[in-house]
Design a protein around this motif. Structure first.
Motif, PDB file in Angstrom:
ATOM      1  N   GLN A 152       0.828  -1.206   0.000  1.00 37.24           N
ATOM      2  CA  GLN A 152       0.000   0.000   0.000  1.00 37.24           C
ATOM      3  C   GLN A 152       0.864   1.259   0.000  1.00 37.24           C
ATOM      4  O   GLN A 152       0.556   2.233  -0.696  1.00 37.24           O
ATOM      5  N   LYS A 153       1.940   1.219   0.809  1.00 40.79           N
ATOM      6  CA  LYS A 153       2.840   2.376   0.828  1.00 40.79           C
ATOM      7  C   LYS A 153       3.479   2.586  -0.539  1.00 40.79           C
ATOM      8  O   LYS A 153       3.618   3.736  -1.003  1.00 40.79           O
ATOM      9  N   LYS A 154       3.875   1.497  -1.208  1.00 40.37           N
ATOM     10  CA  LYS A 154       4.473   1.614  -2.533  1.00 40.37           C
ATOM     11  C   LYS A 154       3.468   2.170  -3.527  1.00 40.37           C
ATOM     12  O   LYS A 154       3.805   3.008  -4.386  1.00 40.37           O
ATOM     13  N   VAL A 155       2.223   1.687  -3.430  1.00 38.66           N
ATOM     14  CA  VAL A 155       1.184   2.191  -4.341  1.00 38.66           C
ATOM     15  C   VAL A 155       0.958   3.680  -4.107  1.00 38.66           C
ATOM     16  O   VAL A 155       0.837   4.474  -5.059  1.00 38.66           O
ATOM     17  N   ASN A 156       0.896   4.068  -2.841  1.00 40.18           N
ATOM     18  CA  ASN A 156       0.710   5.486  -2.531  1.00 40.18           C
ATOM     19  C   ASN A 156       1.879   6.321  -3.059  1.00 40.18           C
ATOM     20  O   ASN A 156       1.683   7.417  -3.623  1.00 40.18           O
ATOM     21  N   ALA A 157       3.099   5.804  -2.866  1.00 42.21           N
ATOM     22  CA  ALA A 157       4.267   6.524  -3.368  1.00 42.21           C
ATOM     23  C   ALA A 157       4.233   6.616  -4.890  1.00 42.21           C
ATOM     24  O   ALA A 157       4.569   7.663  -5.487  1.00 42.21           O
ATOM     25  N   ASN A 159       1.553   6.585  -6.746  1.00 46.90           N
ATOM     26  CA  ASN A 159       0.518   7.549  -7.111  1.00 46.90           C
ATOM     27  C   ASN A 159       1.022   8.983  -6.963  1.00 46.90           C
ATOM     28  O   ASN A 159       0.742   9.848  -7.800  1.00 46.90           O
ATOM     29  N   VAL A 160       1.766   9.218  -5.876  1.00 47.48           N
ATOM     30  CA  VAL A 160       2.334  10.559  -5.690  1.00 47.48           C
ATOM     31  C   VAL A 160       3.287  10.899  -6.809  1.00 47.48           C
ATOM     32  O   VAL A 160       3.263  12.010  -7.382  1.00 47.48           O
ATOM     33  N   GLN A 161       4.176   9.939  -7.162  1.00 44.87           N
ATOM     34  CA  GLN A 161       5.114  10.176  -8.255  1.00 44.87           C
ATOM     35  C   GLN A 161       4.378  10.399  -9.570  1.00 44.87           C
ATOM     36  O   GLN A 161       4.764  11.247 -10.385  1.00 44.87           O
ATOM     37  N   ASP A 163       1.353  11.598  -9.937  1.00 48.32           N
ATOM     38  CA  ASP A 163       0.768  12.939  -9.910  1.00 48.32           C
ATOM     39  C   ASP A 163       1.831  14.000 -10.206  1.00 48.32           C
ATOM     40  O   ASP A 163       1.583  14.967 -10.947  1.00 48.32           O
TER      41      ASP A 163
END
Length: 206
Positions: A152-157, A159-161, A163
């Motif tokens: 989940q943290k990797k997915v969030n990271a 997604n941030v990248q 964006d």
């Protein structure tokens, strides 16, 4: 022989009951030994003795004298007081049987105890194995949870990248578009001055 004795023996002989319907097992009472006689009464001579606990067969009884005719293990037929006969085996006979029964029961109890201990040990092993499996499943579940959190943290990271990249691309397009528009405007302003104008002859002036 005196006449009175003869009459007594005659009456005694008639008082002997008929043979029993079936021969019955009896046992000599628990005494050291007992004497047997040749006839159904104390006036008959002693012909031998039997040991306590010995098994005999009761053939018939004399109710008048309370004697019974018996046959011993050797097949000899004699008379013995009924009071010295027992329906139950003597203690001398029963004690070894009881001891054997006690031994058998003790062995059974020992086997039961051993079997129970074995079953208890097997159950404990199964419980221990179940605990091991449960603990292993718990650890695996925790590892999966940790992996899920990391994912989940990797997915969030990511997604941030993503964006950030999208914003960068948009900004670049804006910059490219603005640059093109600026260059076009600049060219529009400069080109007329850079291209020389042709002089036209004015026919009206000639």
């Amino acid at each position: 022989m005196k006449k009175s004795h003869f009459i007594g023996l005659t009456l005694l002989a008639f008082s002997v009951t008929a043979p029993a319907h079936a021969e019955e097992k009896r046992y000599i009472s628990d005494e050291l030994s007992t004497w047997v006689r040749s006839g159904p009464g104390d006036q008959y001579r002693l012909v031998g003795k039997l040991n306590a606990g010995e098994q005999v067969t009761l053939l018939q009884t004399n109710n008048a004298t309370q004697y019974g005719q018996i046959r011993d293990a050797e097949g000899k037929t004699n008379w013995i007081p009924l009071a010295q006969l027992s329906i139950e085996p003597s203690l001398r006979t029963r004690v070894p049987q009881l001891e054997q029964q006690v031994k058998d029961l003790t062995d059974k109890l020992a086997n039961i105890d051993g079997s129970w201990n074995q079953r208890t040990a097997d159950m404990q092993k199964k419980v221990a194995a179940s605990d091991t499996v449960i603990n292993g499943l718990k650890e695996e579940n925790q590892q999966l949870r940790n992996q899920l959190i990391v994912a989940q943290k990797k997915v969030n990271a990511a997604n941030v990248q993503l964006d950030d990249k999208q914003r960068t691309i948009i900004m670049q397009w804006f910059m490219y578009g603005g640059g093109v528009a600026g260059v076009g405007l600049l060219l529009g302003l400069l080109l007329p001055h850079m291209i020389p104008r042709r002089k036209q002859n004015n026919r009206w002036m000639n």
